[in-house]
Structure formats: structure tokens, C-alpha cells
Design an enzyme around this catalytic site. Structure first.
Site, PDB file in Angstrom:
ATOM      1  N   CYS A  60      -0.538   3.317  -6.907  1.00  0.00           N
ATOM      2  CA  CYS A  60      -1.503   2.809  -5.927  1.00  0.00           C
ATOM      3  C   CYS A  60      -1.763   1.358  -6.316  1.00  0.00           C
ATOM      4  CB  CYS A  60      -2.795   3.621  -6.001  1.00  0.00           C
ATOM      5  SG  CYS A  60      -4.165   2.886  -5.066  1.00  0.00           S
ATOM      6  N   CYS A 103       0.869  -1.170   0.000  1.00  0.00           N
ATOM      7  CA  CYS A 103       0.000   0.000   0.000  1.00  0.00           C
ATOM      8  C   CYS A 103       0.909   1.224   0.000  1.00  0.00           C
ATOM      9  CB  CYS A 103      -0.898  -0.007   1.233  1.00  0.00           C
ATOM     10  SG  CYS A 103      -1.901   1.489   1.369  1.00  0.00           S
TER      11      CYS A 103
HETATM   12  N1  DGL Z   1      -3.920   0.649  -2.351  1.00  0.00           N
HETATM   13  C1  DGL Z   1      -3.451   1.717  -1.581  1.00  0.00           C
HETATM   14  C2  DGL Z   1      -2.238   2.412  -2.137  1.00  0.00           C
HETATM   15  O1  DGL Z   1      -1.435   1.773  -2.787  1.00  0.00           O
HETATM   16  C3  DGL Z   1      -4.471   2.608  -0.875  1.00  0.00           C
HETATM   17  C4  DGL Z   1      -5.656   3.071  -1.617  1.00  0.00           C
HETATM   18  C5  DGL Z   1      -6.633   3.769  -0.685  1.00  0.00           C
HETATM   19  O2  DGL Z   1      -7.103   3.115   0.242  1.00  0.00           O
HETATM   20  O3  DGL Z   1      -6.870   4.963  -0.863  1.00  0.00           O
HETATM   21  O4  DGL Z   1      -2.001   3.566  -1.898  1.00  0.00           O
END
Ligand code: DGL
Length: 271
Positions: free
Chosen positions: A189, A78
Site C-alpha cells: 500500500c 494506489c
Molecule cells: N494507498 C492506497 C494503496 O496503495 C490506498 C489506501 C486506502 O485508501 O485504503 O492501496
């Protein structure tokens, strides 16, 4: 020497929701003998629009849960949580290998011809000091165009990753970056690789679309090796846990991974 029993302990992996599954795929390919516990912190998705304080608090709760499960390492697929919390976690848990993720700015800087790089990520990642430092270090000469796409995160959480709806969703942000001269797109993301086909259809065949899942998987393998924690053989697997509704995770994760999975609820004290 490490006690061989230590190597059979699981690895904790977490994201705000199902985005980290795009990295989990790469981890399972890279180190198939390892047991993984994947937590989707769905009750708190999206992290990208939350305060840094909240994202750090969730990272601490996730880590406490993993420690209660006696994990040997943690991977945080993440970008938002890594940017906000990885330094705090490493400070608090100095003996636990913790692997984060960051947008593929370095390879983008090597690939761009126009000198303009488009980064699609969350508001939290794009506004973070860690992201600014990454750009300064790896792409000081490039022009970086930012585009937060919180609506993409929610679409992936709903499993809306293909067809006309997905095409329409990605159209405006992708066009906006390309029209301003970006010739490389960075998916900063972990939810966004699930929209890869829609992004590709919009960007055309010539634009590199970069993600970092395989690099995280390799880094995790390296770290396990360094700490003498790699499990060299045996049957690996993955347990799925969520702070949201396990039935929803079961449905969406099965769709995204294209294998049937079962999920359970995160104990209430960590939610
Ligand atoms: N998948 C996550 C990232 O790589 C977070 C996305 C979210 O919850 O806003 O930042």
C-alpha cells in the site's frame, strides 16, 4: 513522429489520499522534466475498505478529470485502485498510457529464505483477483501471510508517521508476520512507505522491507518513451489537487514531502 508540443502535456497521478506521494517522490526523481498533476481523492479515503464498485467509480471520475486536463498519461500509485480498476480504465481509454502498481511479491519471492512472505496492504488489494493472480504467477511456492492495516492508512493521512505513536501502531501487525516466519515484508500500500522508519525499528535491520515506487517511476518513463511522449528537457513541476480540504492536503503533503506545497480543490463534478 510525435508533435513536440504533445510532450509538454502533464501526467495525471492519483491515490485515495497522500499515500501516492511516496511514489510521486520517485517519479519526480526519475523524470524531473515532466509536469505532474497529483490528485488526492481524500473525500473517499480509505479505498481499501470500500467496495470494488466504488473504487472503480472513483477511478473513472479521476480519469475523466485528467482527460479534461489533457494529460498524456496516467499513473495510479494506489495498489487498491490498480487491483480494482486498471483493466476497466485501459479498456475504456485504449490510447492513454496508464501505469498501475502492484505489491513487490516478485522480488520478495527471490529474497525469501524461509519461503514465508509477509504482505501488508489493504483489504481491497489482498482480496482482489489481481493479487491472487500475482501470487500464483510470481511466488507459487511461497507461503504468503496477509495483513490488512486500514489504521495505518488513516495515521498517514493524519501525518502521524513518526515517534512513539507510529511505533506502537506498527508493532502488532509487523510482529504477527515475523512471528509466523516471514523473513521479507512487502509494503503493498503506497501509504506505508511513510511508516518505513517505524516498521524498520520494529522488524530490525535484517528484514528486507520492499516497496514499488521506484519501479513504477521507471515503468512510467519506459511507457512515455515507447509512446514518444517523454519530455526531454524543461522545468517540471507538480500541481496538487484534492477532493477533500485543500488546506489539509497542503499541511500533510508539505510535511511528508518536506517541501512547501499549495493545493486546490477538485472541481465539484469529479468529487
Ligand atoms: N494507498 C492506497 C494503496 O496503495 C490506498 C489506501 C486506502 O485508501 O485504503 O492501496
Amino acid at each position: 513522429m510525435t508533435d513536440p508540443a504533445e510532450t509538454t502535456r502533464p501526467i495525471g497521478v492519483y491515490d485515495s489520499g497522500v499515500g501516492g506521494l511516496s511514489v510521486l517522490r520517485a517519479i519526480r526523481c526519475q523524470i524531473p522534466h515532466e509536469s505532474l498533476i497529483y490528485v488526492a481523492d481524500t473525500a473517499h479515503v480509505p479505498y481499501g475498505e470500500k467496495s470494488r464498485h466504488t473504487v472503480v467509480a472513483r477511478a473513472l471520475a479521476m480519469t475523466e478529470y485528467f482527460v479534461s486536463r489533457r494529460v498524456k498519461a496516467i499513473a495510479i500509485p494506489c495498489n487498491t485502485a490498480t487491483a480494482a480498476a486498471v483493466a476497466t480504465l485501459r479498456e475504456r481509454y485504449p490510447d492513454l498510457p496508464i501505469i498501475g502498481i502492484e505489491p513487490a511479491v516478485k522480488p520478495a519471492a527471490q529474497l525469501t529464505r524461509s519461503g514465508v512472505i509477509g504482505v501488508l496492504a489493504t483489504t481491497g488489494t489482498l482480496n482482489s483477483a489481481r493479487f491472487r493472480a500475482l501470487v500464483q504467477r510470481e511466488a507459487p511456492a511461497a507461503r504468503i501471510l496477509h495483513r490488512p492495516c486500514p489504521e495505518w492508512v488513516l495515521a498517514v493521512e493524519n501525518g502521524d508517521v513518526s515517534g512513539p505513536k507510529a511505533q506502537e501502531l506498527v508493532q502488532a501487525p509487523v510482529r504477527e508476520l515475523l512471528d509466523q516466519g516471514a523473513d521479507v515484508l512487502v509494503l503493498g500500500c503506497t501509504h506505508f512507505p511513510f511508516l518505513h522508519d517505524a516498521i524498520r525499528a520494529c522488524a530490525g535491520p535484517a528484514i528486507p522491507i520492499l516497496e514499488t515506487g521506484p519501479a513504477v517511476a521507471r515503468q512510467l518513463e519506459r511507457k512515455l518513451g515507447l509512446h514518444g511522449l517523454a519530455r526531454p528537457s524543461g522545468e517540471g513541476g507538480c500541481e496538487f489537487v484534492t477532493s477533500g480540504d485543500p488546506r489539509v492536503l497542503q499541511r500533510i503533503a508539505s510535511q511528508l514531502l518536506q517541501i512547501p506545497i499549495t493545493a486546490s480543490a477538485l472541481p465539484a463534478r469529479y468529487r
